[in-house]
Design a protein around this motif. Structure first.
Motif, short mmCIF file in Angstrom:
data_model
loop_
_atom_site.label_atom_id
_atom_site.label_comp_id
_atom_site.label_asym_id
_atom_site.label_seq_id
_atom_site.Cartn_x
_atom_site.Cartn_y
_atom_site.Cartn_z
N PRO A 135 1.28 -0.80 -0.17
CA PRO A 135 0.20 -0.39 -0.44
C PRO A 135 1.01 1.14 0.16
CG PRO A 135 -0.72 -1.60 1.60
CD PRO A 135 0.54 -2.23 1.03
N ASP A 136 2.07 1.93 0.62
CA ASP A 136 3.24 2.55 0.65
C ASP A 136 3.63 2.55 -0.79
OD1 ASP A 136 2.40 3.13 3.50
OD2 ASP A 136 3.57 1.85 4.13
N THR A 137 3.97 1.33 -1.45
CA THR A 137 4.81 1.73 -2.70
C THR A 137 3.33 2.34 -4.04
OG1 THR A 137 6.24 -0.44 -1.98
CG2 THR A 137 5.89 0.07 -4.54
N ALA A 138 2.40 1.88 -3.01
CA ALA A 138 1.23 2.43 -4.43
C ALA A 138 1.38 3.44 -4.37
CB ALA A 138 0.04 1.49 -3.76
N ALA A 139 1.11 4.26 -2.98
CA ALA A 139 0.77 5.86 -2.91
C ALA A 139 1.53 6.46 -3.01
CB ALA A 139 0.95 5.96 -0.93
N GLU A 140 3.12 5.69 -2.92
CA GLU A 140 4.25 6.86 -3.44
C GLU A 140 3.99 6.83 -4.47
OE1 GLU A 140 9.05 7.22 -2.01
OE2 GLU A 140 7.35 6.45 -0.92
N THR A 141 3.79 5.82 -5.55
CA THR A 141 3.72 6.03 -7.24
C THR A 141 2.15 6.17 -7.79
OG1 THR A 141 3.30 3.63 -6.79
CG2 THR A 141 5.36 4.02 -7.09
N GLU A 142 1.24 6.67 -7.05
CA GLU A 142 -0.11 7.49 -7.16
C GLU A 142 -0.37 5.71 -7.74
OE1 GLU A 142 1.23 10.67 -9.16
OE2 GLU A 142 1.91 11.82 -7.11
N ALA A 143 -0.50 4.83 -6.89
CA ALA A 143 -0.80 3.93 -8.38
C ALA A 143 -1.77 3.48 -7.36
CB ALA A 143 -0.54 2.85 -9.22
#
Length: 285
Positions: A135-143
């Motif tokens: 989830p944090d990776t998705a938030a940082e990559t805006e996906a």
């Protein structure tokens, strides 16, 4: 070797003033962020510039960064965005990667990573290198989280195709192997960032230049506005309609030219000895 993400261990105690806090953040995260930018781009100069630009932005917006729940994540996002900007392809200095690592395994890993699409490369670095969860990776990559998971699976499959040791292992084991190998890459170039004081000085100098430029531009706009207000007409003047012939009569467009006969009569009138007002008002004698 340390992993490409922020170093593990206790964070430094928050200093009292802004300069000390910024310097502490820079000393804590700059080296790891340069390494991350290098893994994303394969270019030493671009990696160093990405980190400096991100920290200059952080110093210019320090109240926002200082109160953020994750200041390192704030700067990291700025570093990755700048490093992966497509505009760098037009700069001659950033068109080709630097000298590859001397170790064969490191060179294969870096070449395989750079062969991925930029968004997949960033996803692998954040999830496997830095150690963020999905989830944090998705938030940082805006996906979205499902989209980030699909990107990660496709990136892992491509890396496994290019790196034989990653093939035939479970996804969990593959992620752990990537984290170890990303943290062990030894670049062939130096990735030492400049001191924090230098970055702060450059940021403040650029801020002063931008402020002066803004003042000059404001003065020019004000002078142009004043000049326009003084010289502009204050009422509407309709344009003169062009002349048009009526029933064959030519339009009135000024005094007509003298014909030869008219010019002869005019010269005769001016040369007459009886010229003068008395010609118009004759008197009887």
């Amino acid at each position: 070797a340390a992993p490409p993400g922020p170093p593990y261990g206790p964070r430094p105690r928050p200093p009292r003033d802004a300069v000390e806090a910024f310097d502490a953040l820079y000393d804590h995260a700059a080296a790891a962020l340069v390494r991350q930018a290098y893994l994303l781009t394969g270019r030493r100069s671009l990696a160093l510039r990405s980190v400096e630009v991100a920290f200059r932005q952080a110093w210019g917006r320090w109240p926002e960064v200082a109160t953020d729940r994750d200041p390192v994540g704030w700067v990291r996002s700025a570093v990755h965005e700048y490093a992966l900007s497509p505009w760098h392809r037009f700069r001659r200095a950033h068109r080709r990667p630097d000298k590859p690592p001397a170790d064969t395994a490191d060179r294969i890993l870096l070449e395989a990573l750079l062969a991925l699409p930029p968004v997949h490369r960033r996803t692998v670095l954040l999830y496997d290198g830095v150690g963020l969860d999905l989830p944090d990776t998705a938030a940082e990559t805006e996906a979205s989280t499902p989209a980030t998971g699909h990107r990660l699976l496709r990136a892992h499959a491509e890396l496994a195709r290019r790196i034989p040791p990653l093939a035939g292992v479970t996804p969990e084991r593959r992620s752990g192997m990537l984290r170890e190998r990303l943290g062990a890459v030894r670049p062939a170039v130096s990735l030492e960032p400049r001191p924090a004081a230098t970055v702060r000085a450059v940021s403040e100098h650029r801020a002063r230049r931008l402020a002066r430029a803004a003042l000059v531009l404001t003065a020019v706009i004000a002078a142009s506005t004043g000049y326009t207000a003084v010289t502009a007409p204050d009422h509407y003047e309709p344009p003169i309609a062009p002349g048009a012939s009526v029933s064959g009569v030519p339009p009135l467009s000024g005094p007509p030219r003298l014909t030869e006969t008219s010019r002869y009569l005019q010269d005769k009138l001016r040369a007459d000895p009886a010229a003068g007002p008395h010609r118009l008002h004759p008197r009887l004698e």
